[in-house]
Design a protein around this motif. Structure first.
Motif, PDB file in Angstrom:
ATOM      1  N   VAL A 127      90.425  -6.179  -5.763  1.00 39.83           N
ATOM      2  CA  VAL A 127      91.469  -5.428  -6.464  1.00 39.83           C
ATOM      3  C   VAL A 127      91.102  -5.273  -7.934  1.00 39.83           C
ATOM      4  CG1 VAL A 127      93.883  -5.422  -7.180  1.00 39.83           C
ATOM      5  CG2 VAL A 127      93.277  -6.162  -4.866  1.00 39.83           C
ATOM      6  N   SER A 128      90.597  -6.340  -8.547  1.00 38.37           N
ATOM      7  CA  SER A 128      90.184  -6.291  -9.946  1.00 38.37           C
ATOM      8  C   SER A 128      89.134  -5.213 -10.176  1.00 38.37           C
ATOM      9  CB  SER A 128      89.629  -7.654 -10.369  1.00 38.37           C
ATOM     10  OG  SER A 128      89.106  -7.606 -11.686  1.00 38.37           O
ATOM     11  N   ASP A 129      88.170  -5.133  -9.284  1.00 41.58           N
ATOM     12  CA  ASP A 129      87.115  -4.118  -9.410  1.00 41.58           C
ATOM     13  C   ASP A 129      87.695  -2.714  -9.333  1.00 41.58           C
ATOM     14  OD1 ASP A 129      85.178  -6.064  -9.649  1.00 41.58           O
ATOM     15  OD2 ASP A 129      84.529  -5.964  -7.556  1.00 41.58           O
ATOM     16  N   GLU A 130      88.655  -2.514  -8.429  1.00 39.73           N
ATOM     17  CA  GLU A 130      89.273  -1.195  -8.281  1.00 39.73           C
ATOM     18  C   GLU A 130      90.097  -0.828  -9.512  1.00 39.73           C
ATOM     19  OE1 GLU A 130      88.894   1.133  -6.029  1.00 39.73           O
ATOM     20  OE2 GLU A 130      87.497  -0.057  -4.830  1.00 39.73           O
ATOM     21  N   LEU A 131      90.815  -1.802 -10.061  1.00 34.08           N
ATOM     22  CA  LEU A 131      91.606  -1.552 -11.264  1.00 34.08           C
ATOM     23  C   LEU A 131      90.707  -1.190 -12.448  1.00 34.08           C
ATOM     24  CD1 LEU A 131      94.257  -4.411 -11.001  1.00 34.08           C
ATOM     25  CD2 LEU A 131      94.717  -1.953 -10.859  1.00 34.08           C
ATOM     26  N   LYS A 132      89.604  -1.902 -12.573  1.00 32.23           N
ATOM     27  CA  LYS A 132      88.671  -1.620 -13.673  1.00 32.23           C
ATOM     28  C   LYS A 132      88.029  -0.246 -13.516  1.00 32.23           C
ATOM     29  CE  LYS A 132      87.615  -6.490 -14.545  1.00 32.23           C
ATOM     30  NZ  LYS A 132      86.614  -7.587 -14.347  1.00 32.23           N
ATOM     31  N   GLN A 133      87.747   0.143 -12.269  1.00 35.29           N
ATOM     32  CA  GLN A 133      87.188   1.474 -12.029  1.00 35.29           C
ATOM     33  C   GLN A 133      88.216   2.555 -12.367  1.00 35.29           C
ATOM     34  OE1 GLN A 133      83.949   2.497 -11.127  1.00 35.29           O
ATOM     35  NE2 GLN A 133      84.927   4.399 -11.808  1.00 35.29           N
ATOM     36  N   TRP A 134      89.466   2.309 -11.982  1.00 32.38           N
ATOM     37  CA  TRP A 134      90.542   3.241 -12.297  1.00 32.38           C
ATOM     38  C   TRP A 134      90.676   3.400 -13.811  1.00 32.38           C
ATOM     39  CZ3 TRP A 134      96.349   2.243 -10.637  1.00 32.38           C
ATOM     40  CH2 TRP A 134      97.109   3.386 -10.925  1.00 32.38           C
ATOM     41  N   LYS A 135      90.612   2.268 -14.509  1.00 31.86           N
ATOM     42  CA  LYS A 135      90.689   2.308 -15.969  1.00 31.86           C
ATOM     43  C   LYS A 135      89.555   3.134 -16.551  1.00 31.86           C
ATOM     44  CE  LYS A 135      88.774  -0.512 -18.550  1.00 31.86           C
ATOM     45  NZ  LYS A 135      87.556  -0.607 -19.398  1.00 31.86           N
ATOM     46  N   MET A 136      88.349   2.946 -16.032  1.00 32.54           N
ATOM     47  CA  MET A 136      87.195   3.689 -16.522  1.00 32.54           C
ATOM     48  C   MET A 136      87.349   5.186 -16.241  1.00 32.54           C
ATOM     49  SD  MET A 136      85.268   1.883 -18.282  1.00 32.54           S
ATOM     50  CE  MET A 136      84.128   3.254 -18.501  1.00 32.54           C
ATOM     51  N   VAL A 139      89.703   6.412 -18.886  1.00 30.71           N
ATOM     52  CA  VAL A 139      88.993   6.390 -20.177  1.00 30.71           C
ATOM     53  C   VAL A 139      88.053   7.585 -20.293  1.00 30.71           C
ATOM     54  CG1 VAL A 139      87.175   5.174 -21.458  1.00 30.71           C
ATOM     55  CG2 VAL A 139      89.172   3.917 -20.628  1.00 30.71           C
ATOM     56  N   THR A 140      87.338   7.878 -19.216  1.00 27.49           N
ATOM     57  CA  THR A 140      86.401   9.006 -19.221  1.00 27.49           C
ATOM     58  C   THR A 140      87.127  10.323 -19.484  1.00 27.49           C
ATOM     59  OG1 THR A 140      84.874   7.895 -17.707  1.00 27.49           O
ATOM     60  CG2 THR A 140      84.711  10.294 -17.847  1.00 27.49           C
ATOM     61  N   ASN A 154      92.075   9.483 -32.911  1.00 30.79           N
ATOM     62  CA  ASN A 154      92.464   8.091 -33.180  1.00 30.79           C
ATOM     63  C   ASN A 154      93.192   7.445 -32.010  1.00 30.79           C
ATOM     64  OD1 ASN A 154      94.806   9.599 -33.375  1.00 30.79           O
ATOM     65  ND2 ASN A 154      95.602   8.507 -35.170  1.00 30.79           N
ATOM     66  N   VAL A 155      93.074   8.042 -30.825  1.00 28.77           N
ATOM     67  CA  VAL A 155      93.716   7.471 -29.638  1.00 28.77           C
ATOM     68  C   VAL A 155      93.116   6.104 -29.320  1.00 28.77           C
ATOM     69  CG1 VAL A 155      94.089   7.733 -27.153  1.00 28.77           C
ATOM     70  CG2 VAL A 155      94.179   9.741 -28.637  1.00 28.77           C
ATOM     71  N   GLN A 156      93.972   5.126 -29.039  1.00 29.89           N
ATOM     72  CA  GLN A 156      93.516   3.831 -28.556  1.00 29.89           C
ATOM     73  C   GLN A 156      93.227   3.997 -27.062  1.00 29.89           C
ATOM     74  OE1 GLN A 156      93.053   1.091 -30.601  1.00 29.89           O
ATOM     75  NE2 GLN A 156      93.464   2.613 -32.194  1.00 29.89           N
ATOM     76  N   VAL A 157      91.983   4.337 -26.755  1.00 29.42           N
ATOM     77  CA  VAL A 157      91.629   4.802 -25.421  1.00 29.42           C
ATOM     78  C   VAL A 157      91.907   3.761 -24.337  1.00 29.42           C
ATOM     79  CG1 VAL A 157      89.785   5.722 -23.968  1.00 29.42           C
ATOM     80  CG2 VAL A 157      89.900   6.359 -26.379  1.00 29.42           C
ATOM     81  N   GLU A 158      91.376   2.563 -24.502  1.00 29.08           N
ATOM     82  CA  GLU A 158      91.550   1.539 -23.464  1.00 29.08           C
ATOM     83  C   GLU A 158      93.011   1.108 -23.351  1.00 29.08           C
ATOM     84  OE1 GLU A 158      88.971  -1.322 -22.384  1.00 29.08           O
ATOM     85  OE2 GLU A 158      87.233   0.020 -22.486  1.00 29.08           O
ATOM     86  N   GLN A 159      93.691   0.996 -24.484  1.00 34.77           N
ATOM     87  CA  GLN A 159      95.106   0.619 -24.458  1.00 34.77           C
ATOM     88  C   GLN A 159      95.917   1.671 -23.709  1.00 34.77           C
ATOM     89  OE1 GLN A 159      96.885  -0.424 -28.282  1.00 34.77           O
ATOM     90  NE2 GLN A 159      98.795   0.543 -27.677  1.00 34.77           N
ATOM     91  N   THR A 160      95.615   2.927 -23.953  1.00 33.06           N
ATOM     92  CA  THR A 160      96.324   4.010 -23.270  1.00 33.06           C
ATOM     93  C   THR A 160      96.065   3.977 -21.767  1.00 33.06           C
ATOM     94  OG1 THR A 160      96.183   5.419 -25.244  1.00 33.06           O
ATOM     95  CG2 THR A 160      96.612   6.522 -23.145  1.00 33.06           C
ATOM     96  N   ALA A 161      94.805   3.770 -21.398  1.00 36.81           N
ATOM     97  CA  ALA A 161      94.437   3.731 -19.977  1.00 36.81           C
ATOM     98  C   ALA A 161      95.150   2.591 -19.258  1.00 36.81           C
ATOM     99  CB  ALA A 161      92.925   3.582 -19.825  1.00 36.81           C
TER     100      ALA A 161
END
Length: 205
Positions: A127-136, A139-140, A154-161
């Motif tokens: 599940v962690s791997d899938e969540l991180k992929q979704w985040k990426m 982010v992309t 100035n978007v906080q990209v990772e925070q927004t994702a």
């Protein structure tokens, strides 16, 4: 079913496809070997001839469910013309009118993640791997939107994702527990607000 695959691979594929909805609805603990043999119409020996144990079947089923989920989301994203519209897919595809496109039983990330907790480390990692992929993936889209001049630099990209993901999964959890899909739709309006707030030409809400 791909008829070009060797028989052993076709059998394994059948097991995964038949048990994927089962595990997503009943969970790992709630799914028995009897359930598996019933839906696949195969013997216990045939199941274990293709998978080491029930956990291996469940992990393969989870992978299948998440692939179906990703394909459903990706199809909508690919149709969107702008990066804003690609992001807005996440505020619409999960709502009560569209979520039938996902695997039977609902979001496999939430279902498996809740059950895994501290008891099934392999499931938690999956599940962690899938969540991180979704985040990426999010982010992309945001980074490409910034390059295209659609989103503020100035978007906080990772925070927004992560905020988008947390709101969606939290909204699904609330709607499932309360049996009220309207709560998820309400949360998805907040996701829409976050996306609109990073668009150039709009004031941050």
């Amino acid at each position: 079913m791909d008829e070009l695959l060797p028989k052993s691979e076709r059998t394994k594929q059948l097991i995964v496809e038949k048990t994927a909805p089962l595990f997503n609805m009943k969970g790992y603990v709630g799914t028995s070997m009897s359930d598996i043999t019933t839906v696949t119409k195969l013997t216990k020996g045939s199941i274990y001839g293709n998978f080491a144990d029930k956990e291996a079947v469940a992990l393969a089923a989870f992978s299948y469910n998440t692939r179906m989920r990703a394909n459903a989301i990706g199809a909508h994203i690919n149709k969107a013309k702008t990066y804003k519209d690609k992001l807005l897919v996440f505020s619409t595809v999960f709502n009560s009118k569209h979520n039938h496109v996902f695997p039977k039983g609902g979001c496999p990330l939430l279902n498996t993640g809740i059950e895994a907790d501290d008891t099934h480390e392999d499931f938690r990692k999956a599940v962690s791997d899938e969540l991180k992929q979704w985040k990426m993936d999010i982010v992309t889209i945001i980074k490409k939107g910034i390059e295209a001049g659609e989103f503020r630099r100035n978007v906080q990209v990772e925070q927004t994702a992560w905020s988008i993901i947390a709101l969606i999964e939290g909204g699904i959890f609330v709607s499932q527990c309360t049996k009220n899909p309207a709560y998820l739709d309400t949360v998805l309006e907040t996701v829409k607000d976050i996306i609109n707030s990073i668009v150039i030409g709009r004031k941050k809400q």
